[in-house]
Write a protein that holds these residues in place. Structure first.
Motif, PDB file in Angstrom:
ATOM      1  N   MET A  74       0.826  -1.203   0.000  1.00 42.43           N
ATOM      2  CA  MET A  74       0.000   0.000   0.000  1.00 42.43           C
ATOM      3  C   MET A  74       0.862   1.256   0.000  1.00 42.43           C
ATOM      4  N   ILE A  75       2.012   1.177   0.699  1.00 44.16           N
ATOM      5  CA  ILE A  75       2.879   2.355   0.746  1.00 44.16           C
ATOM      6  C   ILE A  75       3.355   2.690  -0.668  1.00 44.16           C
ATOM      7  N   TRP A  76       3.764   1.656  -1.390  1.00 41.80           N
ATOM      8  CA  TRP A  76       4.265   1.889  -2.747  1.00 41.80           C
ATOM      9  C   TRP A  76       3.156   2.466  -3.618  1.00 41.80           C
ATOM     10  N   LEU A  77       1.971   1.856  -3.545  1.00 44.06           N
ATOM     11  CA  LEU A  77       0.850   2.318  -4.376  1.00 44.06           C
ATOM     12  C   LEU A  77       0.504   3.760  -4.066  1.00 44.06           C
ATOM     13  N   THR A  78       0.425   4.064  -2.771  1.00 49.31           N
ATOM     14  CA  THR A  78       0.053   5.425  -2.370  1.00 49.31           C
ATOM     15  C   THR A  78       1.086   6.426  -2.869  1.00 49.31           C
ATOM     16  N   TRP A  79       2.359   6.093  -2.669  1.00 49.72           N
ATOM     17  CA  TRP A  79       3.420   6.991  -3.131  1.00 49.72           C
ATOM     18  C   TRP A  79       3.322   7.184  -4.633  1.00 49.72           C
ATOM     19  N   ARG A  80       3.140   6.071  -5.338  1.00 54.67           N
ATOM     20  CA  ARG A  80       3.128   6.100  -6.792  1.00 54.67           C
ATOM     21  C   ARG A  80       1.982   6.975  -7.313  1.00 54.67           C
TER      22      ARG A  80
ATOM     23  N   GLY B  91     -11.014  -4.304  -7.536  1.00 55.05           N
ATOM     24  CA  GLY B  91     -11.210  -5.666  -8.027  1.00 55.05           C
ATOM     25  C   GLY B  91      -9.996  -6.535  -7.792  1.00 55.05           C
ATOM     26  N   GLN B  92      -9.061  -6.070  -6.950  1.00 55.07           N
ATOM     27  CA  GLN B  92      -7.822  -6.825  -6.714  1.00 55.07           C
ATOM     28  C   GLN B  92      -7.949  -7.701  -5.469  1.00 55.07           C
ATOM     29  N   ASP B  93      -6.839  -8.341  -5.134  1.00 55.82           N
ATOM     30  CA  ASP B  93      -6.794  -9.162  -3.914  1.00 55.82           C
ATOM     31  C   ASP B  93      -7.100  -8.322  -2.687  1.00 55.82           C
ATOM     32  N   VAL B  94      -6.563  -7.088  -2.707  1.00 58.58           N
ATOM     33  CA  VAL B  94      -6.779  -6.208  -1.562  1.00 58.58           C
ATOM     34  C   VAL B  94      -8.237  -5.764  -1.575  1.00 58.58           C
ATOM     35  N   SER B  95      -8.923  -5.953  -0.451  1.00 63.11           N
ATOM     36  CA  SER B  95     -10.334  -5.571  -0.420  1.00 63.11           C
ATOM     37  C   SER B  95     -10.440  -4.053  -0.416  1.00 63.11           C
ATOM     38  N   PRO B  96     -11.575  -3.518  -0.898  1.00 64.43           N
ATOM     39  CA  PRO B  96     -11.729  -2.056  -0.932  1.00 64.43           C
ATOM     40  C   PRO B  96     -11.463  -1.413   0.419  1.00 64.43           C
ATOM     41  N   LEU B  97     -11.901  -2.104   1.486  1.00 62.92           N
ATOM     42  CA  LEU B  97     -11.743  -1.509   2.805  1.00 62.92           C
ATOM     43  C   LEU B  97     -10.268  -1.389   3.168  1.00 62.92           C
ATOM     44  N   SER B  98      -9.498  -2.468   2.962  1.00 63.34           N
ATOM     45  CA  SER B  98      -8.092  -2.369   3.358  1.00 63.34           C
ATOM     46  C   SER B  98      -7.330  -1.476   2.386  1.00 63.34           C
ATOM     47  N   TRP B  99      -7.782  -1.398   1.127  1.00 58.04           N
ATOM     48  CA  TRP B  99      -7.208  -0.426   0.173  1.00 58.04           C
ATOM     49  C   TRP B  99      -7.361   0.984   0.733  1.00 58.04           C
ATOM     50  N   PHE B 100      -8.579   1.274   1.184  1.00 54.97           N
ATOM     51  CA  PHE B 100      -8.855   2.621   1.689  1.00 54.97           C
ATOM     52  C   PHE B 100      -8.107   2.887   2.988  1.00 54.97           C
ATOM     53  N   LEU B 101      -8.139   1.883   3.899  1.00 58.97           N
ATOM     54  CA  LEU B 101      -7.476   2.097   5.188  1.00 58.97           C
ATOM     55  C   LEU B 101      -5.969   2.257   4.999  1.00 58.97           C
TER      56      LEU B 101
ATOM     57  N   LEU C  99     -18.353   3.409   2.683  1.00 57.95           N
ATOM     58  CA  LEU C  99     -17.534   2.789   1.640  1.00 57.95           C
ATOM     59  C   LEU C  99     -17.747   1.276   1.618  1.00 57.95           C
ATOM     60  N   ARG C 100     -17.884   0.690   2.804  1.00 58.62           N
ATOM     61  CA  ARG C 100     -18.138  -0.755   2.849  1.00 58.62           C
ATOM     62  C   ARG C 100     -19.447  -1.071   2.135  1.00 58.62           C
ATOM     63  N   HIS C 101     -20.440  -0.228   2.392  1.00 58.17           N
ATOM     64  CA  HIS C 101     -21.736  -0.445   1.751  1.00 58.17           C
ATOM     65  C   HIS C 101     -21.608  -0.293   0.231  1.00 58.17           C
ATOM     66  N   VAL C 102     -20.955   0.811  -0.180  1.00 58.51           N
ATOM     67  CA  VAL C 102     -20.811   1.083  -1.610  1.00 58.51           C
ATOM     68  C   VAL C 102     -20.065  -0.047  -2.295  1.00 58.51           C
ATOM     69  N   ALA C 103     -18.984  -0.493  -1.654  1.00 60.16           N
ATOM     70  CA  ALA C 103     -18.155  -1.518  -2.291  1.00 60.16           C
ATOM     71  C   ALA C 103     -18.889  -2.851  -2.354  1.00 60.16           C
ATOM     72  N   ARG C 104     -19.722  -3.114  -1.353  1.00 58.66           N
ATOM     73  CA  ARG C 104     -20.424  -4.398  -1.337  1.00 58.66           C
ATOM     74  C   ARG C 104     -21.511  -4.429  -2.411  1.00 58.66           C
ATOM     75  N   THR C 105     -22.211  -3.314  -2.545  1.00 57.51           N
ATOM     76  CA  THR C 105     -23.329  -3.304  -3.475  1.00 57.51           C
ATOM     77  C   THR C 105     -22.903  -2.849  -4.858  1.00 57.51           C
ATOM     78  N   ARG C 106     -21.600  -2.785  -5.059  1.00 60.72           N
ATOM     79  CA  ARG C 106     -21.078  -2.356  -6.350  1.00 60.72           C
ATOM     80  C   ARG C 106     -21.534  -3.352  -7.411  1.00 60.72           C
ATOM     81  N   PRO C 107     -21.110  -3.680  -8.524  1.00 62.44           N
ATOM     82  CA  PRO C 107     -21.696  -3.275  -9.778  1.00 62.44           C
ATOM     83  C   PRO C 107     -23.202  -3.482  -9.749  1.00 62.44           C
TER      84      PRO C 107
END
Lengths: 292, 201
Positions: free
Chosen positions: B1-7, B70-80, B160-168
């Motif tokens: 996440m550190i790399w992604l955020t920096w990038r 849509g990756q291995d990392v769940s939206p919640l942990s992506w955001f956190l 965000l949890r709600h949005v991500a769960r009920t996404r597409p």
């Protein structure tokens, strides 16, 4: 022309409307406070919000109207559609900027109505220099021009907004704290070295100090600068008079007109730069060339 | 996440760091002192508008959230993860400039992220953030700001949890929701689905 008005309204109506609502609320608050009769020079909280908006109105126009104007077209690649029509890119730009500028000027006149102090201030004041339709009009044009030019150069909305904000704050500080005092040579009040020179009421003090025997301002010697009452020390070191340079309050309106003209000319220059830039043809940016 | 955020955020991170450096270095010149004063005064606002607001709004606007979530990392942990890295970065910068303002920076970031999640358009979210943040900044102290910021952050995570769960979530006949993810569009697109929930129940 009619088509450009329609297009501009159609594409920007939300930002135009929301800014207009904001400006209406702010200006009605300012005027309402102005019209209350109760004495005092404090600013009530709602009016303080309005004063904040008045101070920053040019930046708001620049960031939210100017910067996204061209940058968004590039970013979303809608410039391919927008500039592939009968209307040439430079006419597209001129039309849009013209319509937005007229709208912004109307809002600026609205924002310049009140000053947010209780009781109507009849007559001019240096402290309320910005609370004037002309000054606001100049700032709005300057902000819009900065935004459009940075949008054209950065081709990225966020970047353009950030640069616009920084540049606007810089120019605005330069105008308010640097240039404004020097639109006309200051008047000088002189008194004997042991007395303070008296300045007319409401004047803006530009500089003060001591005059040497030749009538020119002299540097205060180090030994005197440390004293709390340096007059005697100054006199011993060759100072003959004390002086205050000031801008009298009668000049406020003239300076407001000057400030408008300065902003207007700056804005015109920036618009011409943007126009030339878009006329000489936009090439794909380096990133876009690399992607293609 | 550190790399992604920096990038993803290096441009804004570096620019803000430069701003902070300008505010910290003792220049001993009248002009730069004034600029330092302005930066100190507005730093939390910069964090709110340029760090907080685009964080989620840009993902929605450019529709990269399809990819990001849509990756291995769940939206919640992506955001956190992102929030943690960014919060650490701007807290550090704020501490350098003006330690008393950390609460305001936290509040600004939380307001920005939440308005980005609600509005889902970068420029509009930035405008909304600026408005709300100025109003709160004038009326709240630093401690109250930090508390409110934390509360808003919890609200954001829940939403965000709600949005991500009920996404597409598309229309009832299975076609995807139309482009333009404003709340009204989404409401119109999902109305029939929601009505069918009632009918089924």
């Amino acid at each position: 022309m009619k088509a450009m008005v329609w297009l501009t309204w159609r594409q920007h109506r939300w930002v135009l409307l929301s800014t207009a609502v904001l400006a209406l609320i702010a200006s009605s608050l300012l005027v309402a406070v102005d019209l209350t009769e109760s004495p005092g020079r404090s600013v009530p909280l709602p009016a303080f919000y309005a004063v904040l908006l008045q101070t920053a109105f040019g930046a708001v126009i620049g960031m939210f109207w100017g910067a996204p104007l061209v940058a968004r077209e590039f970013e979303e690649r809608t410039h391919l559609v927008a500039w592939g029509q009968d209307v040439t890119p430079q006419r597209w730009l001129a039309g849009k900027v013209g319509v937005l500028a007229v709208f912004a000027l109307v809002l600026a006149v609205l924002m310049g109505q009140g000053d947010g102090f209780r009781g109507y201030q009849d007559g001019a004041s240096w402290a309320l220099f910005e609370a004037h339709p002309l000054v606001q009009a100049g700032y709005v044009l300057l902000g819009l021009a900065l935004g459009v030019l940075f949008g054209l150069l950065a081709r990225h909305t966020l970047t353009a907004m950030a640069f616009t904000l920084a540049a606007y704050v810089g120019v605005r500080m330069l105008l308010a704290l640097g240039w404004r005092e020097h639109y006309l040579p200051a008047e000088r009040a002189v008194a004997p070295v042991r007395e303070a020179a008296s300045v007319p009421k409401g004047a803006e003090i530009v500089a003060s100090g001591y005059l040497g025997g030749d009538g020119e301002p002299m540097a205060v010697p180090d030994i005197c600068a440390r004293l709390s009452r340096p007059a005697a020390c100054i006199a011993a070191n060759g100072g003959t008079d004390s002086y205050v340079d000031y801008q009298p309050v009668e000049r406020v309106f003239g300076f407001q007109v000057t400030e408008f003209l300065v902003c207007f000319l700056l804005a015109l220059g920036l618009f011409v730069l943007a126009h030339e830039r878009i006329r000489r043809g936009w090439r794909p940016s380096r990133t876009h060339r690399r992607l293609a | 996440m550190i790399w992604l955020t920096w990038r993803q955020h290096r441009a804004v991170l570096v620019t803000t760091a430069v701003l902070a450096a300008v505010a910290v270095v003792p220049w001993a010149s009248g002009w730069l002192d004034l600029i330092q004063e302005v930066i100190r005064w507005a730093f939390a606002g910069v964090v709110a508008v340029f760090w907080g607001a685009p964080l989620l709004a840009r993902e929605f606007e450019e529709r990269t959230y399809f990819l990001a979530w849509g990756q291995d990392v769940s939206p919640l942990s992506w955001f956190l993860g992102k929030s943690l890295v960014l919060c650490g970065a701007f807290s550090l910068l704020t501490l350098l400039i003006e330690p008393g303002q950390v609460g305001y920076s936290l509040l600004g970031f939380a307001v920005g992220v939440l308005s980005g999640l609600i509005v889902r358009r970068t420029v509009a979210a930035m405008a909304a953030t600026a408005l709300v943040f100025v109003a709160l900044r004038i009326n709240l102290g630093p401690v109250a700001s930090a508390v409110l910021g934390a509360a808003l952050f919890v609200v954001t995570v829940t939403m965000l949890r709600h949005v991500a769960r009920t996404r597409p979530r598309g229309t009832a006949d299975g076609t995807p929701a139309p482009a333009g993810f404003g709340w009204w569009t989404r409401f119109r697109a999902t109305r029939r689905v929601r009505l069918s929930w009632f009918r089924d129940a």
